[in-house]
Scaffold this active site. Structure first.
Site, short mmCIF file in Angstrom:
data_model
loop_
_atom_site.label_atom_id
_atom_site.label_comp_id
_atom_site.label_asym_id
_atom_site.label_seq_id
_atom_site.Cartn_x
_atom_site.Cartn_y
_atom_site.Cartn_z
N GLU A 74 0.84 -1.20 0.00
CA GLU A 74 0.00 0.00 0.00
C GLU A 74 0.88 1.25 0.00
O GLU A 74 0.59 2.25 -0.65
CB GLU A 74 -0.98 -0.04 1.19
CG GLU A 74 -1.91 -1.23 1.05
CD GLU A 74 -3.10 -1.27 2.01
OE1 GLU A 74 -3.54 -0.21 2.49
OE2 GLU A 74 -3.59 -2.39 2.26
N GLU A 75 1.99 1.19 0.75
CA GLU A 75 2.95 2.31 0.76
C GLU A 75 3.46 2.59 -0.65
O GLU A 75 3.55 3.74 -1.09
CB GLU A 75 4.12 1.97 1.70
CG GLU A 75 5.28 2.93 1.59
CD GLU A 75 6.28 2.85 2.74
OE1 GLU A 75 6.01 2.14 3.73
OE2 GLU A 75 7.32 3.52 2.66
N ARG A 76 3.80 1.53 -1.37
CA ARG A 76 4.40 1.71 -2.70
C ARG A 76 3.38 2.23 -3.71
O ARG A 76 3.69 3.06 -4.56
CB ARG A 76 5.06 0.40 -3.15
CG ARG A 76 6.31 0.15 -2.33
CD ARG A 76 6.93 -1.22 -2.44
NE ARG A 76 8.01 -1.31 -1.46
CZ ARG A 76 8.57 -2.44 -1.04
NH1 ARG A 76 8.18 -3.61 -1.53
NH2 ARG A 76 9.53 -2.41 -0.14
N ALA A 116 2.96 5.85 -2.96
CA ALA A 116 4.10 6.62 -3.48
C ALA A 116 3.94 6.87 -4.98
O ALA A 116 4.16 7.99 -5.47
CB ALA A 116 5.41 5.88 -3.20
N GLY A 160 10.85 3.69 1.17
CA GLY A 160 9.87 2.61 0.97
C GLY A 160 10.43 1.47 0.12
O GLY A 160 9.68 0.68 -0.47
#
Ligand SMILES: Cc1cc2nc3c(=O)[nH]c(=O)nc-3n(C[C@H](O)[C@H](O)[C@H](O)COP(=O)(O)OP(=O)(O)OC[C@H]3O[C@@H](n4cnc5c(N)ncnc54)[C@H](O)[C@@H]3O)c2cc1C
Length: 382
Positions: free
Chosen positions: A240-242, A245, A362
């Site tokens: 989800e972070e990627r 981003a 990340g």
């Protein structure tokens, strides 16, 4: 991912919020090296923006993941990268594992206040001696009765100076490196915690900290999901972070290209606008095409994720492409601004500084390439 009227309404809401509540303060926050999360987050929470994809039971809107991506993209209209990144930490980087695998008690104690904007969260994975190789972290949490006692240090922690809690990855056992770690919810007011601010070349309005844990005691029930599964949960959370981003780069890059078209149309050299040189307008056309390709990849990835598919491969590709393309767009556009591009705080120089992080944070580009190569079956064996 297909945009509906509801997606468009959310996009408008976020865009207006950024225009009214973020942009007027950006210069002051960049100068201060920090934005006031405890003032901004409650305002976002009032509009439901901190819990878009989280269950209504904990104060969220209960929408699917594509709406979270709409917010990430819409925040790209902000006049800096730091605030969108810090917001992403709260919504898509330190809360996904808690929301998916945490106990009801943990979700009430940590997730609900984060969604309500009453608590600022941070994610503590990287360390002074371990960033790309997450398995090499040394922060340890040993069992003492009903408690865990934490010792170690975390590095580069976004929101770290302001955070009320940290979702911390620590070794809770002696087994193999991928099976001895746990994600632990750590209230940041516990005795034994200290923080040190880190100065950076960009993302100035986002505070970054080194965190120190010296015999910090938390209840053992603060472990998210099953003890020993922290590495796996963090790898899932990274998806989800990627995607956040990648999505958060899209409008930044569009705005940098737009501003460069405007600037080069006005700026004349050798009797004609800089834009009228074919090398310039062809380059901008090519970069815009690349941004649209990144958008298509990011939407495809988000859509599949919302449908429950494993998107590790596609999310790694989107993050890789976002980092590489951000460097290309910011560098090419800055060039066409000449000396003006090299001044401290205009749209292109700020994007040049801020988006440089995308290839590092990340998971660095090389880590993304390693994951993609693994899926391709092209990594050396052994
Ligand atoms: C502003 C900022 C905010 C951040 N926020 C957070 C946060 O909130 N929480 C958190 O936990 N972390 C955070 N990070 C840390 C970030 O995730 C790490 O910096 C990143 O994972 C890289 O780790 P490292 O810096 O230790 O680099 P290293 O692991 O030391 O790697 C250095 C470089 O080596 C190269 N490299 C690494 N491995 C390979 C390989 N296998 N093959 C080839 N080349 C390789 C890459 O180019 C890499 O950039 C943040 C970092 C920054 C700068």
């Amino acid at each position: 991912m297909t945009w509906t009227e509801e997606h468009r309404k959310l996009d408008d809401l976020v865009t207006r919020f950024v225009r009214d509540e973020v942009d007027p303060h950006v210069d002051a926050w960049e100068e201060a090296g920090m934005f006031p999360a405890h003032e901004l987050f409650p305002k976002m929470a009032e509009l439901g923006l901190l819990g878009i994809k989280y269950p209504e039971e904990y104060g969220g809107l209960g929408l699917d993941f594509t709406y979270s991506m709409v917010m990430a993209e819409a925040f790209g209209v902000a006049a800096c990268g730091g605030v969108p990144m810090a917001v992403g930490v709260q919504t898509d980087m330190c809360t996904p594992a808690l929301a998916r695998f945490g106990s009801d008690a943990l979700k009430r104690e940590f997730l609900a206040p984060a969604i309500a904007g009453q608590a600022v969260g941070c994610i503590g994975v990287s360390e002074p001696g371990a960033g790309s190789d997450v398995s090499a972290i040394t922060t340890a949490a040993r069992r003492d009765g009903d408690d865990l006692v934490i010792d170690g240090a975390k590095m580069w922690i976004t929101n770290g100076m302001q955070a009320d809690w940290c979702c911390l990855l620590a070794n809770t056992g002696d087994g193999p490196a991928h099976k001895n770690k746990s994600l632990i919810m750590v209230p940041m007011d516990r005795p034994g915690i200290s923080r040190q601010k880190i100065e950076k070349i960009g993302m100035h309005s986002s505070d970054t900290a080194q965190l120190f844990f010296d015999d910090v005691r938390v209840p053992a029930r603060n472990v998210v999901g099953q003890e020993g599964m922290g590495f796996t949960l963090q790898m899932l959370q990274f998806q989800e972070e990627r995607m956040y981003a990648a999505a958060s780069c899209l409008r930044v890059l569009d705005r940098v290209i737009d501003a460069t078209i405007d600037y080069t149309r006005e700026r004349k050299t050798f009797g004609k606008p800089v834009l009228d040189n074919q090398v310039v307008h062809f380059r901008l056309a090519e970069l815009r095409t690349e941004v649209e390709a990144l958008r298509a990849l990011t939407y495809a990835c988000a859509g599949k994720y919302a449908e429950g598919e494993d998107v590790t491969r596609l999310a790694s590709m989107a993050k890789l492409k976002a980092g590489r393309l951000s460097r290309e767009v910011a560098d090419s556009c800055l060039q066409y601004w000449g000396g003006m591009g090299f001044t401290a705080d205009n749209i292109v120089s700020r994007a040049y500084r801020d988006t440089r992080l995308v290839s590092i944070g990340g998971g660095a580009d090389e880590v993304m390439l390693g994951i993609i190569a693994k899926y391709e079956g092209t990594l050396p064996r052994g």
